[in-house]
Design an enzyme around this catalytic site. Structure first.
Site, short mmCIF file in Angstrom:
data_model
loop_
_atom_site.label_atom_id
_atom_site.label_comp_id
_atom_site.label_asym_id
_atom_site.label_seq_id
_atom_site.Cartn_x
_atom_site.Cartn_y
_atom_site.Cartn_z
N HIS A 1 0.78 -1.21 -0.04
CA HIS A 1 -0.01 0.09 0.13
C HIS A 1 0.76 1.06 0.05
O HIS A 1 0.61 2.33 0.21
CB HIS A 1 -1.05 0.03 1.12
CG HIS A 1 -2.09 -0.96 1.18
ND1 HIS A 1 -2.64 -1.43 2.22
CD2 HIS A 1 -2.40 -2.01 -0.08
CE1 HIS A 1 -3.60 -2.56 1.90
NE2 HIS A 1 -3.44 -2.76 0.37
N SER B 1 -3.23 -9.13 10.63
CA SER B 1 -4.19 -8.48 9.59
C SER B 1 -5.61 -9.12 9.50
O SER B 1 -5.54 -10.50 9.68
CB SER B 1 -3.58 -8.87 8.07
OG SER B 1 -4.50 -8.33 7.02
N LEU C 1 -5.68 -11.25 16.23
CA LEU C 1 -6.35 -11.28 17.31
C LEU C 1 -7.93 -10.95 16.93
O LEU C 1 -8.06 -9.87 15.90
CB LEU C 1 -6.17 -10.10 18.14
CG LEU C 1 -4.85 -10.28 19.20
CD1 LEU C 1 -4.47 -8.82 19.75
CD2 LEU C 1 -5.02 -11.52 20.02
#
Ligand SMILES: [Zn+2]
Length: 268
Positions: free
Chosen positions: A117, A217, A243
């Site tokens: 990105h 991610s 998570l």
């Protein structure tokens, strides 16, 4: 699943394709965009169409960035970055593809990195294509908007800062010194495509890898999810350290729901 399952996963593979996201950088002081269900934690960032189409959107972006950049540029790698650099030093990493724009993997010592990105430490002129250092623009922004520098705002992702409710109409946005064009951070905005050659280069590396490891991610953005999808379709096992929920949960061979640094500590 425990971290020892991850250690076995890593030991069994020859070349890993590593895909990282915001969770890798949170303990370096760069906040995450999304909660554990993959939803936005705050107002979504400006879209490409907004930024390019409206001066008011650019004023808002750069005013927040003027404050946020001061902290963002001081962020340093944490043990998750160091563990992944170690993986590369062991010859186990085919490529590290990151969705982060903070360059902390490079700072930790990874050499084979693609910034999917883009990178926030560069600014690109949308008129003439010239790239300049974000630090250079910071000087211009500060000089033109000295009053704003005194404001204090909570840090937000990607060098942003929360300035909700502020009136941005007096904020001065500098133009390209060479052609007067619109300056844009050299990162991929929402609503903007990742450059094709960058995607193709990453896919070539994925082809050479025998498994994919994703770290930090939620894979909610298609630009990252596509690599997991491609790996799974090619029969390459995918492990995730994250998570909470990911968009690719159904495709995972192994999921480790622990903070990145804890899950990767076996590498250090
Ligand atoms: Zn220009």
């Amino acid at each position: 699943m425990s971290a020892s399952s991850l250690q076995i996963f890593v030991e069994r593979r020859r070349r890993l394709f590593v895909l990282t996201g915001a969770g890798c950088s949170t303990s370096s002081g760069i906040p995450d965009y999304r909660d554990s269900d993959g939803r936005w934690k705050r107002v979504p960032p400006a879209t490409y169409q907004d930024f390019m189409g409206r001066l008011s959107a650019r004023r808002r972006y750069w005013a927040r960035s003027l404050l946020g950049w001061q902290r963002f540029r001081q962020a340093r790698p944490n043990d998750a970055h160091r563990a992944l650099a170690r993986l590369e030093a062991m010859g186990k990493s085919e490529l590290l593809l990151t969705q982060n724009v903070d360059r902390l993997h490079q700072a930790a010592g990874n050499a084979s990195v693609i910034d999917l990105h883009g990178r926030l430490d560069l600014v690109r002129c949308m008129g003439c294509g010239r790239r300049t250092a974000r630090d250079e623009l910071q000087d211009d922004l500060g000089r033109l908007n000295a009053g704003w520098l005194a404001l204090d705002a909570a840090d937000a992702p990607d060098g942003d800062a929360d300035l909700d409710g502020a009136d941005f109409s007096s904020f001065e946005v500098p133009a390209c010194r060479r052609c007067g064009g619109v300056l844009k951070p050299d990162v991929v905005f929402f609503g903007e495509n990742v450059p094709r050659d960058r995607v193709d280069a990453a896919l070539r590396h994925l082809d050479e890898a025998d498994a994919l490891l994703t770290v930090g991610s939620s894979l909610m953005v298609y630009s990252g999810y596509r690599f997991v999808e491609t790996a799974a379709r090619a029969g390459k096992p995918v492990a995730a350290v994250t998570l909470g929920r990911t968009r690719a949960d159904a495709l995972l061979a192994l999921k480790v729901e622990e903070p990145c640094e804890a899950a990767l500590a076996f590498l250090l």
